[in-house]
Write an enzyme that holds these catalytic residues in place. Sequence first.
Site, PDB file in Angstrom:
ATOM      1  N   ARG A  61       0.815  -1.224   0.000  1.00 36.44           N
ATOM      2  CA  ARG A  61       0.000   0.000   0.000  1.00 36.44           C
ATOM      3  C   ARG A  61       0.844   1.268   0.000  1.00 36.44           C
ATOM      4  O   ARG A  61       0.342   2.344  -0.314  1.00 36.44           O
ATOM      5  CB  ARG A  61      -1.009  -0.043   1.145  1.00 36.44           C
ATOM      6  CG  ARG A  61      -2.113  -1.089   0.879  1.00 36.44           C
ATOM      7  CD  ARG A  61      -3.136  -1.134   1.984  1.00 36.44           C
ATOM      8  NE  ARG A  61      -2.567  -1.409   3.275  1.00 36.44           N
ATOM      9  CZ  ARG A  61      -2.377  -2.613   3.815  1.00 36.44           C
ATOM     10  NH1 ARG A  61      -2.728  -3.682   3.128  1.00 36.44           N
ATOM     11  NH2 ARG A  61      -1.858  -2.756   5.005  1.00 36.44           N
ATOM     12  N   GLU A  98       5.577  -9.809  15.260  1.00 34.09           N
ATOM     13  CA  GLU A  98       5.012 -10.269  16.523  1.00 34.09           C
ATOM     14  C   GLU A  98       5.127 -11.789  16.648  1.00 34.09           C
ATOM     15  O   GLU A  98       5.455 -12.315  17.698  1.00 34.09           O
ATOM     16  CB  GLU A  98       3.549  -9.840  16.606  1.00 34.09           C
ATOM     17  CG  GLU A  98       2.921 -10.089  17.958  1.00 34.09           C
ATOM     18  CD  GLU A  98       1.518  -9.528  18.043  1.00 34.09           C
ATOM     19  OE1 GLU A  98       0.796  -9.962  18.951  1.00 34.09           O
ATOM     20  OE2 GLU A  98       1.142  -8.666  17.221  1.00 34.09           O
TER      21      GLU A  98
END
Length: 175
Positions: A61, A98
């Site tokens: 994006r 993560e």
Amino acid sequence: MIEQQIKSAIRDIPDFPKPGIVFKDITPILKDPVLCEQVIDAFVEKLKGIRIDVVAGVESRGFLFGLTLATRLGVPFIPVRKAGKLPFTIRQKVYDLEYGTATIEMHTDAFEPGQHILIHDDLLATGGTVTAASELIMEMGGIVAGFAFVVGLGFLNGRERIQPISDHIIVLADY
């Protein structure tokens, strides 16, 4: 004013990409060419006085506004891609997520050493990907001129993570 327009256009998608996450979907902005121009105008205005030789857009994006921003600034655009997507000689950076790791890469001839690179992505969350992009740029001899994001999730503290790299951090709409 631009912040409210962006927030009005953004669509919240609950539980995407996993339960408990509220995804900020910027694609409705892309349906409004006037708002897209206003986003670019806002970036250009906020970047006045900052030396920018190149704009680096982070996959995927970051390509949406990054190329237009580079064109408006009259500088080259370089894509920062996920591993295996670039056809020429590349440099890579592995970084922690993560849950696991990811790899980004750039062409070795993307910019000249000493050039000032603005890193653009659609959203600033934890800052992990743009930190990795910054490290890769610096390893290749570039200077991080700053960061530009359409949206920021302030509660994830990404700004604090990238602030030591550059004080020039633009977030048009912060949550």
